[in-house]
Design an enzyme around this catalytic site. Structure first.
Site, mmCIF file in Angstrom:
data_model
loop_
_atom_site.group_PDB
_atom_site.id
_atom_site.type_symbol
_atom_site.label_atom_id
_atom_site.label_comp_id
_atom_site.label_asym_id
_atom_site.label_seq_id
_atom_site.Cartn_x
_atom_site.Cartn_y
_atom_site.Cartn_z
ATOM 1 N NE ARG A 148 -1.957 2.090 3.679
ATOM 2 C CZ ARG A 148 -2.633 2.565 4.726
ATOM 3 N NH1 ARG A 148 -3.845 2.121 4.994
ATOM 4 N NH2 ARG A 148 -2.107 3.442 5.531
ATOM 5 C CE1 TYR A 160 -4.830 6.130 8.108
ATOM 6 C CE2 TYR A 160 -4.684 6.123 5.704
ATOM 7 C CZ TYR A 160 -4.789 5.439 6.908
ATOM 8 O OH TYR A 160 -4.843 4.078 6.896
ATOM 9 C CG ASP A 222 -7.005 3.770 3.578
ATOM 10 O OD1 ASP A 222 -8.105 4.254 3.243
ATOM 11 O OD2 ASP A 222 -6.787 3.271 4.698
ATOM 12 C CG HIS A 224 -8.268 7.096 6.480
ATOM 13 N ND1 HIS A 224 -8.625 7.762 7.610
ATOM 14 C CD2 HIS A 224 -7.860 5.877 6.886
ATOM 15 C CE1 HIS A 224 -8.442 6.978 8.663
ATOM 16 N NE2 HIS A 224 -7.991 5.835 8.246
ATOM 17 C CD GLU A 248 -8.293 0.682 3.148
ATOM 18 O OE1 GLU A 248 -7.196 0.294 2.738
ATOM 19 O OE2 GLU A 248 -8.564 0.809 4.346
ATOM 20 C CD GLU A 274 -10.177 1.309 7.813
ATOM 21 O OE1 GLU A 274 -9.371 0.714 7.077
ATOM 22 O OE2 GLU A 274 -9.890 2.337 8.452
ATOM 23 N NE ARG A 295 -9.282 -2.339 4.091
ATOM 24 C CZ ARG A 295 -8.280 -2.667 4.890
ATOM 25 N NH1 ARG A 295 -7.898 -3.914 4.993
ATOM 26 N NH2 ARG A 295 -7.653 -1.740 5.597
ATOM 27 C CD GLU A 351 -4.402 -2.638 7.056
ATOM 28 O OE1 GLU A 351 -5.607 -2.879 7.276
ATOM 29 O OE2 GLU A 351 -3.900 -1.510 7.160
ATOM 30 C CD1 TRP A 414 -7.424 12.229 10.439
ATOM 31 C CD2 TRP A 414 -7.974 10.133 11.014
ATOM 32 N NE1 TRP A 414 -6.257 11.512 10.587
ATOM 33 C CE2 TRP A 414 -6.560 10.237 10.932
ATOM 34 C CE3 TRP A 414 -8.554 8.906 11.328
ATOM 35 C CZ2 TRP A 414 -5.714 9.146 11.179
ATOM 36 C CZ3 TRP A 414 -7.730 7.841 11.588
ATOM 37 C CH2 TRP A 414 -6.318 7.950 11.521
#
Ligand code: GCO
Ligand code: MG
Length: 414
Positions: A148, A160, A222, A224, A248, A274, A295, A351, A414
């Site tokens: 990643r 991030y 990602d 995020h 992602e 996630e 995820r 991951e 975030w």
């Protein structure tokens, strides 16, 4: 009949905070479950101690499905990260007990191994593209076969997923939950964000990485949860030439329809989940084939019992697993993921962010990472032992995930 004799909630902070549930049966068998929700640890600990543990005492540890339904359906107030992490901890601890009692590694009870090991992806990052290249080389040397990539964005400070720039041999992960004490109070750190600057920067990063490392290396990224649907659709389209393994969390997790818009515009594979905590959060996404990877973590999605159902459901639609595995999933949660990864047919990728040496002294694991593949090991149960004396020496310390603000000061995802 064996029964559950005790259940203890253990808080420890060997480098970062973890919540662990330990269940002991009248036969003296113990099982561990991870209940860590990053930055909200005490809420899960209280839910377990005050509302779940009293219900467990005296139950038959063998009836895992019934206990799951009792805690989920029986609570009336269902779902949510706190409830589902608590149920997950009970569930995983009971699977640990069942597998130990059978003398088998847990994956054997889930149907046995479907592969040699679980392909893992690591986190390369750098504040600049040059630093990112060094980090990718580091990961390749460590044996990773999928990576990643996250970078700093020109004009922005801390972003991030970007660890400080690394030198060979240095720890290669980042830890977003920070202990930030202002005037005696723990408060989240505040970061700044500008989606337009990010969108201008990222395609060039992928172009540079493909140019340097070639077309074969599986690359992930990602977002995020930071883009609006049309921004995410544009990024997914802009990244198409670089053939990502996945993009992602492009958009905020609660908006299932946003993923439809991304799909309409791009063939970049999409991963999300996630922050989801039940299979119901995926109903539209799976049945309408709006995503490619699930995820969720075992820890945050009701344990082995519920994750297995979710993955079987996803498998009917050609959707594969990509379970969450940052360091805020404890070694117990990681081991649970690895047993499922090995067993299910529709495994995609796992991951993997190695825990710190201190964490791994407290949680003694039997999983291995060889040639890019993770394996849960063959010890009976999950294969994780907790050194409780050592754990007790690392006291819980409040730490929050950061808050994000756009350049004009507006709070942003975030
Ligand atoms: C990931 C995640 C994590 C989360 C973290 C929050 O893809 O691994 O996005 O880095 O930010 O788990 O607690
Ligand atoms: Mg993520």
């Amino acid at each position: 009949m064996s029964h559950i004799e005790s259940a203890e909630v253990l808080l420890t902070s060997p480098g970062r905070n973890f919540v662990t549930l330990k269940i002991t049966t009248s036969d003296g068998v113990t099982g561990l479950g991870d209940a860590t929700v990053n930055g909200r640890e005490l809420a899960v600990a209280a839910y377990l101690t005050d509302h779940v543990v009293p219900l467990l005492i005296g139950r038959d540890p063998a009836n895992i499905e019934d206990t799951w339904q009792y805690l989920y359906r029986g609570a009336y107030w269902r779902r949510g990260p706190v409830t589902m992490a608590a149920i997950a901890a009970v569930d995983v601890a009971l699977w640990d007990i069942k597998a130990k009692a059978a003398g088998l590694p847990l994956y054997q009870l889930l149907g046995g191994a479907s592969r040699k090991g679980a392909l893992a992806y690591g986190h390369a990052s750098g504040t600049t593209v040059e630093a990112l290249f060094d980090s990718i080389r580091n990961h390749l040397e460590l044996g990773f076969r999928a990576i990643r990539i996250q970078t700093g964005v020109p004009g922005l400070g801390q972003v991030y997923g970007v660890a400080g720039d690394q030198r060979p041999g240095q720890r290669y992960d980042y830890e977003p939950a920070r202990r930030n004490v202002v005037a005696g109070r723990a408060l989240p750190v505040e970061e700044e964000w500008d989606t337009s600057a990010y969108l201008r920067h990222i395609p060039g990063v992928f172009e540079a990485v493909r140019h340097e490392f070639g077309p074969e290396l599986p690359l992930l990224h990602d977002g995020h949860h930071r883009m609006r649907p049309i921004e995410a659709a544009r990024l997914a389209r802009d990244l198409e030439p670089y053939r990502l393994f996945w993009l992602e969390d492009a958009t905020p997790g609660e908006d299932q329809d946003a993923l439809r818009l991304i799909r309409q515009h791009s063939t970049t594979p999409i991963a999300i989940g996630e922050v989801f905590n039940t299979a119901f959060d995926y109903q539209t996404l799976i049945t309408e084939r709006l995503i490619d990877y699930v995820r969720s973590a075992v820890t945050h999605t009701g344990g082995i019992t519920h994750m297995r159902k979710l993955l079987d459901f996803a498998g009917l639609y050609g959707i594969r697993s990509g379970m969450h595995g940052p360091t805020d999933v404890s070694p117990v949660g990681m081991a649970a993921a690895l047993h499922l990864d090995l067993a299910v047919h529709n495994f995609g990728i796992q991951e993997y962010m190695k825990h710190s040496d201190t964490t791994l002294e407290v949680f003694r694991t039997s999983y291995t990472f060889t040639d890019g593949l993770l394996h849960p090991g063959v010890n009976p149960g999950l294969g994780v032992d907790l050194d409780e004396d050592l754990a007790a020496r690392f006291e819980y310390t409040p730490a929050y995930l950061p808050i994000n603000r756009t350049l004009d000061g507006t709070v942003h995802d975030w």
